[in-house]
Scaffold this motif. Sequence first.
Motif, PDB file in Angstrom:
ATOM      1  N   ALA A  46      29.030  12.293  74.761  1.00 53.15           N
ATOM      2  CA  ALA A  46      27.871  13.182  74.850  1.00 53.15           C
ATOM      3  C   ALA A  46      27.496  13.479  76.293  1.00 53.15           C
ATOM      4  CB  ALA A  46      26.686  12.562  74.118  1.00 53.15           C
TER       5      ALA A  46
ATOM      6  N   ASP B  32      26.148  12.725  65.025  1.00 56.07           N
ATOM      7  CA  ASP B  32      25.309  13.816  65.527  1.00 56.07           C
ATOM      8  C   ASP B  32      25.324  13.842  67.053  1.00 56.07           C
ATOM      9  OD1 ASP B  32      23.366  15.961  64.851  1.00 56.07           O
ATOM     10  OD2 ASP B  32      22.015  14.701  66.027  1.00 56.07           O
ATOM     11  N   LEU B  33      25.189  12.665  67.661  1.00 52.88           N
ATOM     12  CA  LEU B  33      25.238  12.553  69.122  1.00 52.88           C
ATOM     13  C   LEU B  33      26.583  13.037  69.650  1.00 52.88           C
ATOM     14  CD1 LEU B  33      23.980  11.435  71.790  1.00 52.88           C
ATOM     15  CD2 LEU B  33      25.021   9.230  71.200  1.00 52.88           C
TER      16      LEU B  33
ATOM     17  N   SER C 144      28.758  15.164  68.157  1.00 54.51           N
ATOM     18  CA  SER C 144      29.172  16.529  67.823  1.00 54.51           C
ATOM     19  C   SER C 144      28.534  17.603  68.702  1.00 54.51           C
ATOM     20  CB  SER C 144      28.839  16.821  66.359  1.00 54.51           C
ATOM     21  OG  SER C 144      27.437  16.779  66.140  1.00 54.51           O
ATOM     22  N   ARG C 145      27.287  17.406  69.116  1.00 58.55           N
ATOM     23  CA  ARG C 145      26.559  18.487  69.786  1.00 58.55           C
ATOM     24  C   ARG C 145      27.144  18.876  71.141  1.00 58.55           C
ATOM     25  NH1 ARG C 145      21.737  19.691  67.238  1.00 58.55           N
ATOM     26  NH2 ARG C 145      21.195  18.265  65.541  1.00 58.55           N
ATOM     27  N   PRO C 146      27.487  17.902  72.013  1.00 59.21           N
ATOM     28  CA  PRO C 146      27.984  18.302  73.341  1.00 59.21           C
ATOM     29  C   PRO C 146      29.502  18.305  73.464  1.00 59.21           C
ATOM     30  CG  PRO C 146      27.406  15.992  73.388  1.00 59.21           C
ATOM     31  CD  PRO C 146      27.276  16.441  71.963  1.00 59.21           C
TER      32      PRO C 146
ATOM     33  N   SER D 220      26.966  17.311  60.494  1.00 61.22           N
ATOM     34  CA  SER D 220      26.807  17.515  61.940  1.00 61.22           C
ATOM     35  C   SER D 220      28.121  17.935  62.577  1.00 61.22           C
ATOM     36  CB  SER D 220      26.294  16.232  62.601  1.00 61.22           C
ATOM     37  OG  SER D 220      24.991  15.916  62.178  1.00 61.22           O
TER      38      SER D 220
ATOM     39  N   SER E 197      29.137  21.575  61.438  1.00 59.86           N
ATOM     40  CA  SER E 197      28.323  22.683  61.946  1.00 59.86           C
ATOM     41  C   SER E 197      28.457  22.889  63.443  1.00 59.86           C
ATOM     42  CB  SER E 197      26.852  22.444  61.581  1.00 59.86           C
ATOM     43  OG  SER E 197      26.388  21.229  62.141  1.00 59.86           O
ATOM     44  N   HIS E 198      28.727  21.818  64.186  1.00 59.11           N
ATOM     45  CA  HIS E 198      28.741  21.945  65.647  1.00 59.11           C
ATOM     46  C   HIS E 198      30.134  22.081  66.242  1.00 59.11           C
ATOM     47  CE1 HIS E 198      24.702  19.960  65.096  1.00 59.11           C
ATOM     48  NE2 HIS E 198      24.407  21.021  65.804  1.00 59.11           N
ATOM     49  N   CYS E 199      31.155  21.576  65.566  1.00 65.04           N
ATOM     50  CA  CYS E 199      32.529  21.650  66.102  1.00 65.04           C
ATOM     51  C   CYS E 199      33.199  22.884  65.511  1.00 65.04           C
ATOM     52  CB  CYS E 199      33.302  20.374  65.770  1.00 65.04           C
ATOM     53  SG  CYS E 199      32.501  18.872  66.362  1.00 65.04           S
ATOM     54  N   ARG E 200      32.943  24.014  66.073  1.00 70.31           N
ATOM     55  CA  ARG E 200      33.336  25.272  65.446  1.00 70.31           C
ATOM     56  C   ARG E 200      34.821  25.574  65.590  1.00 70.31           C
ATOM     57  NH1 ARG E 200      28.477  27.471  64.118  1.00 70.31           N
ATOM     58  NH2 ARG E 200      29.352  29.483  63.497  1.00 70.31           N
TER      59      ARG E 200
ATOM     60  N   TRP F 229      27.764  19.095  53.037  1.00 76.95           N
ATOM     61  CA  TRP F 229      28.419  19.181  54.346  1.00 76.95           C
ATOM     62  C   TRP F 229      29.501  20.244  54.381  1.00 76.95           C
ATOM     63  CZ3 TRP F 229      33.650  18.057  54.535  1.00 76.95           C
ATOM     64  CH2 TRP F 229      34.178  17.382  53.419  1.00 76.95           C
TER      65      TRP F 229
END
Length: 594
Positions: A116, A139-140, A142-144, A167, A170-173, A194
């Motif tokens: 992250a 979640d931590l 996946s976002r960054p 998570s 949705s975030h790892c496109r 999910w």
Amino acid sequence: MSEEDEDQPPPKRPCASPPADQVLDNVLETVLQFLDAPRDRSAASLVCRSWHRAESATRDSVAVRNLLAASATRAARRFPNARSLLLKGRPRFADFNLLPHGWDASAFRPWAAAVAAGSFPALTSLYLKRIPVTDADLDLLSRPLPASFRDLTLHLCDGFTSRGLASIASHCRGLRVLDVVECDMAEEQEVVDWVAAFPPEPTNLESLSFECYEPPVAFATLEALVARSPRLSRLGVNLHVSLGQLRRLMAHAPRLSHLGTGSFRPAEGGEGEAEFGEVVSAFVSAGRARTLVSLSGFRDLAQEYLPIIDVVCSHLKSLDLSYAAVTPNQILMFIGQCYNLETLWVLDSVRDEGLDAVGIYCKKLQTLRVLPLDAHEDADELVSEVGLTAIARGCPALRSILYFCQTMTNAAVVDMSRHCPELKVFRLCIMGRHQPDHATEEPMDEGFGAIVKNCRKLTRLSTSGQLTDRAFEYIGRHGKSLRTLSVAFAGNSDVALQYILRGCSKLEKLEIRDCPFGDAGLLSGMHQFYNMRFVWMSGCNLTLRGCKEVARGLPRMVVELINGQPDESERKESVDILYMYRSLDGPREDVHHL
């Protein structure tokens, strides 16, 4: 000066040559890129500082096979350009519920935090095995994640739920791989869809596996995801997907080469379900009879539908029936077509007759697992030395075998060592403790002795049955290539352990359970432990005094005592579990250690 001389361009100044050490670094980095084997790269990094620097800069695949052995900060500093991370957590004996709950509950959080924080800016792939992972971790994580991130595999992990998977989705496109394999997911009060969290546009998914996921998924959402994933070649669905639904999914994925079939039975009620012939057509369509090379699943098998797979068997290289209690008659329906099979997992319900058929038809077989339908010591005997002998004589290309049985003979194990000299992995599990050769009543010493004598490439060995110190003398003398050794309920004295530690110079992982080995045996390996990844001993005769002596003599090893009393005045002298491993960062603070 003439006019002609004035028209001449000024002479070029010679370019400054790069420093000699920079030239050397450039050359080294170019050469080291051709080194793929981790052992070769590690050896190169030890030559000198410049080699170490060049190897660090060019290593793109990093494996930390004991999560407690190195911190995320150290790994990121050492390998700043890592693209692929493989992290392994608990030792294998943790699968037998020998570790206390929460023993390594926070082990992954520092790694998730490091990702992250951008410590691995080039990361594209992450593989986690036997690691507790929470939804907050995912979640931590996946976002960054960098836009380049592509692959996530969770194998034998636990603690997360559908919320964590959402998570990631949705975030790892740019995700290509999301595989959840043999995980023990946490219970959840509210299940999140999910699958619906994937982006609505076409995806880059090439592999999606959730065979171990217990709740049902919305089939319409799953079908839509598969339909907008044109590159999908691997799909493993859970037991809530029926045969009719599987047929519809296969129609949207013409590139499928690896399929986890789900329940492999029609839905209850049968409304909207495909008939037998329609499912056969789905397996044949779009040339799938030639492209499908791996089948697994069969978690709720309708036996009458099993002959369907016959149409794809001739091209199969991998077949996993470890969730299907297939009988000898049923395996005979299709095994004759599996002449290209290289990997086979079955339950012992196939009996010796089924294994005999495998030996007759599967001449290219390299990996075999025969798992127990009933994993109890007093279970009915379904496979025996007869099946093992059939495999040994029929499958000369065998490289790896895991064989569960109730009884065994030395003659059958010797037979395997002679007919399969290329074996690298031999794991024999005789479920009854201290079982001798049931034909001669002799210990199983000569069988295991033959395996280490005749199979010179053997790197992994699991012993079982009645074994005396003589068997371990054979192992120490001939097991020169062994890297992993697992021993349970065997041996007579510390002499057995001394044979192993003095003879098996390449040993990296030593797992011992319920053996009469004590301090003398443990101390005999002081010269060896720094070269090993870990030592696990549970249910042995170790004492606190002996473990302290090892800790004093090897200050760079972490010596953990598990299930010990926290108060020194109340601590018993005997040791329940010793887990000793080398670590670059010293002992962790959340458990007792010496």
